[in-house]
Motif scaffolding. Structure first.
Motif, PDB file in Angstrom:
ATOM      1  N   PRO A 214       0.821  -1.225   0.000  1.00  0.00           N
ATOM      2  CA  PRO A 214       0.000   0.000   0.000  1.00  0.00           C
ATOM      3  C   PRO A 214       0.851   1.269   0.000  1.00  0.00           C
ATOM      4  O   PRO A 214       0.449   2.289  -0.564  1.00  0.00           O
ATOM      5  N   MET A 215       2.038   1.188   0.596  1.00  0.00           N
ATOM      6  CA  MET A 215       2.920   2.356   0.649  1.00  0.00           C
ATOM      7  C   MET A 215       3.324   2.787  -0.760  1.00  0.00           C
ATOM      8  O   MET A 215       3.206   3.962  -1.123  1.00  0.00           O
ATOM      9  N   ILE A 216       3.778   1.821  -1.559  1.00  0.00           N
ATOM     10  CA  ILE A 216       4.189   2.204  -2.908  1.00  0.00           C
ATOM     11  C   ILE A 216       2.962   2.525  -3.751  1.00  0.00           C
ATOM     12  O   ILE A 216       3.032   3.303  -4.711  1.00  0.00           O
ATOM     13  N   GLY A 217       1.824   1.980  -3.351  1.00  0.00           N
ATOM     14  CA  GLY A 217       0.574   2.310  -4.049  1.00  0.00           C
ATOM     15  C   GLY A 217       0.226   3.782  -3.912  1.00  0.00           C
ATOM     16  O   GLY A 217      -0.117   4.458  -4.891  1.00  0.00           O
ATOM     17  N   VAL A 218       0.312   4.311  -2.696  1.00  0.00           N
ATOM     18  CA  VAL A 218       0.060   5.750  -2.467  1.00  0.00           C
ATOM     19  C   VAL A 218       1.089   6.570  -3.234  1.00  0.00           C
ATOM     20  O   VAL A 218       0.751   7.517  -3.962  1.00  0.00           O
ATOM     21  N   ASN A 219       2.344   6.201  -3.067  1.00  0.00           N
ATOM     22  CA  ASN A 219       3.453   6.951  -3.649  1.00  0.00           C
ATOM     23  C   ASN A 219       3.319   7.029  -5.171  1.00  0.00           C
ATOM     24  O   ASN A 219       3.404   8.106  -5.774  1.00  0.00           O
ATOM     25  N   THR A 245      -6.859   6.754  -1.640  1.00  0.00           N
ATOM     26  CA  THR A 245      -7.658   6.514  -0.431  1.00  0.00           C
ATOM     27  C   THR A 245      -7.597   5.054   0.005  1.00  0.00           C
ATOM     28  O   THR A 245      -7.410   4.748   1.186  1.00  0.00           O
ATOM     29  N   ALA A 246      -7.743   4.155  -0.936  1.00  0.00           N
ATOM     30  CA  ALA A 246      -7.746   2.727  -0.579  1.00  0.00           C
ATOM     31  C   ALA A 246      -6.421   2.334   0.062  1.00  0.00           C
ATOM     32  O   ALA A 246      -6.381   1.592   1.048  1.00  0.00           O
TER      33      ALA A 246
END
Lengths: 441, 441
Positions: A214-219, A245-246
């Protein structure tokens, strides 16, 4: 002929910390760190960057690691887009972007983990992170190249700094954008099985979610959005706001345990903590990094609740992650205090401290609280006293628990031109706003 | 409730070294190290061993790592066969052998890397080493069980030490022998591609041979031969003498560079040294371990030339691998002195020093040279002063470069009941012979 590592075996720290103000950060970035990489890392012959650099800047391995190639492309493209359209910055980005497009992918369009100096493949990517860093690099490069094409600045306008030779033109904005989005699209279905055939965990084993995803997803969503705008996402059937958001909610909902006041690196389904080494793993640097990403996302999407949670969780992280005997943040911890699996757990790493400094600069701007200011000062002082190399510039990467260089390397397989310059740039900007507002003198 | 690691953050070493004599080694083995593992590691409920043990012996993770399960089975079976047929030793071996046979393999008969406490699989073996350790464990266990079946001693003759309960019978000698040889047969064709589908190196990449493969080849052939005799090899179409010779010559011919006086961990075809981090990697502990294996092989096959080469290479290894500032052998080194890739490179590890002590005890017996005696004394003194825990027994696993415990763990994912007790037993036996011959007082 052997190399002598002049940083090894030191018994005292190196220097005093400069003042906590924006010029410390911007001066270090523009007059120390970027010049170091521009002087030593550019492979002007075949493109791309050398990243294995001794204390003095000598190249000790010419292999090219795709994470680090991509991160340096991102860094210079970002500088060009957001700081100033200096042709030499675009040319550094071109050197890597051209190399990545030419040599970075296999015939299935999967990105390698590493290739040789000349681009010949070495190691396959054993998870999706090569692909993620390539996506961000090429998206940001496309934005920089578009800006240059639009204004006529930079592209093909001169020599690579210091080389005296004119390089070939860098990839076009269109080409980079196409590959960035193609890679992004290929990442999306692989996120539930990020290691593919390299997965060692058996299917019937212990299900654990890694925060890195999820971290790299936000980034990635925020970088691509900033570089290419919302319209890029329609090409890959993704809603950037939903995507951000997810992923933020997955970190705050599953990985952050508000009762225990810990951000866990790996959690079971529904945020449970399996009582094993993996289930108890804490990584304070990763926590600081994801928390500033969440603050920036909260700022952008008007989610003050994310900012409030992230700034509070940041305090939990450093209060528990700080070494009260020798100072500095641990690399890894076991949430119950048991011996961590990783031998390097008690070392003090440059990126952990660079990310923590920026996270606290951001948190202080959002909260104005004395606690955030106190930790910003503490991290600033520790880091500049210990990591900054007064003799050869840049920062040491790896200190012992006691805060002395474990070796002198300035770059390697994992340390490139990324965490430190990004943190210097972003921290400098935050401090400048605080200074202008009269909050910091 | 968090665990407090009482070994962390110490600033002075722990004690004085006991005298260099056989009783130091045998007393430590029988009155300290084996009792530690018998008290804390036995999983009397479901079989197998706990290996994640704090300084005081508290279990901090109940997962079972197949390497370590197999190594403890080997250790106790070996003690039973070569030292004394104590029923309690066989029972410890049974506890692990039964667990391995019941839970160690997947449906293709490949051994796992780890399983949960109850045997439920967790992580697939990503190379052949789980299989190699299982082969050696079950071969040695088969020999022990056959001895017990033959003499009527041990098997089913009582309770697991301290448990007060009678365990189920251990596997039979025949069953263990069959699985050992079946596993050995399955390893042979996999040796040129030991990681199978987990291989990250692309086929067209940089060809490098790892010393671990010929090393375990020598070790496995000698262990199986000692345990099951030459006739076992006809079952798997292997000539043990040829197998030992081929692997020894691969180490001495390819990995040992006599001109550079270094034993390289990885070499290119024909023993070349690619100028990259992998190609320059040295691992002094691994070198010491393979060199005593080669001495033992030379002794057994009457190859004095192997013994001469190995005893000389041993001196090269420690003269270059010794930390002249803080003492002890480095974990990893770069042959040219460049910063090593591994962050834990300058740490001092228990197994490195245990293997080095035994290698020098053996070398001293073969050469009688003052140089080997000097290094034996030096390694002995350093190790007993720093690794031995006077408060809770056994040895610390991981010291900082400065020689202080990095944490207190006595066992973990990689430290089990193997390197230390094996080295204590073998060193004790060598010193005893030297004492009887009047060479050591």
């Amino acid at each position: 002929m052997t190399y002598h590592d002049s940083a090894q075996g030191r018994t005292a720290p190196l220097g005093a910390a400069p003042p906590l103000c924006s010029s410390t950060y911007t001066n270090a970035l523009f007059h120390d760190v970027l010049p170091f990489w521009e002087q030593y890392s550019l492979d002007r012959e075949v493109g791309g960057y050398f990243t294995c650099l001794t204390r003095e800047g000598q190249v000790f391995d010419t292999d090219k690691f795709i994470w680090l190639q991509a991160r340096q492309v991102w860094m210079y493209s970002f500088l060009y887009r957001v700081v100033a359209q200096r042709p030499e910055w675009l040319q550094v980005a071109q050197l890597g972007a051209g190399f990545l497009l030419k040599h970075g992918r296999d015939e299935n369009k999967d990105w390698y983990f590493s290739v040789r100096r000349n681009g010949r493949p070495l190691v396959a990517a054993y998870n999706i992170f090569s692909d993620c860093f390539a996506t961000m690099a090429l998206a940001e490069y496309a934005a920089a190249a578009a800006l240059s094409e639009h204004t006529g600045l930079g592209l093909n306008s001169g020599a690579v700094p210091g080389s005296g030779r004119t390089p070939g033109a860098g990839p076009s904005a269109d080409e980079a954008r196409t590959v960035a989005l193609e890679t992004y699209r290929r990442i999306l279905p692989r996120r539930e099985n990020p290691k593919g055939r390299f997965t060692k965990q058996v299917p019937e084993g212990r299900p654990l979610h890694a925060m890195a995803l999820p971290m790299i997803g936000v980034n990635m969503a925020m970088v691509v959005q900033a570089a290419l705008g919302n319209e890029a996402f329609s090409d890959i059937d993704l809603d950037p706001e939903q995507e951000i958001t997810a992923n933020v909610e997955r970190v705050l909902g599953l990985h952050l345990d508000r009762q225990a006041q810990r951000l866990f690196e790996r959690v079971g389904p529904n945020g449970t903590h399996p009582d094993c080494m993996d289930g108890r793993l804490l990584n304070p640097g990763h926590a600081c990094e994801v928390l500033w990403m969440i603050m920036e996302a909260g700022d952008q999407l008007g989610r003050r609740d994310w900012i409030d949670t992230a700034t509070e969780a940041l305090l939990w992280t450093v209060e528990h992650g700080w070494d009260r005997q020798f100072g500095g943040l641990y690399y890894y911890q076991d949430a119950q205090g048991f011996p961590p699996e990783k031998l390097e757990a008690d070392m003090k790493l440059w990126w952990v401290h660079a990310e923590a400094i920026y996270a606290f600069a951001a948190a202080y701007e959002y909260t104005g609280s004395e606690q955030h200011k106190h930790w910003l000062e503490r991290l600033h002082t520790y880091s500049w006293e210990r990591f900054a190399d007064p003799d050869y510039g840049e920062w040491f990467g790896y200190l012992t628990r006691q805060g002395l260089p474990s070796n002198g390397l300035k770059g390697g397989k994992w340390k490139g031109c990324f965490h430190l310059p990004r943190a210097l740039l972003k921290t400098g900007a935050r401090l400048q706003r605080l200074e202008k507002a009269g909050i910091l003198s």
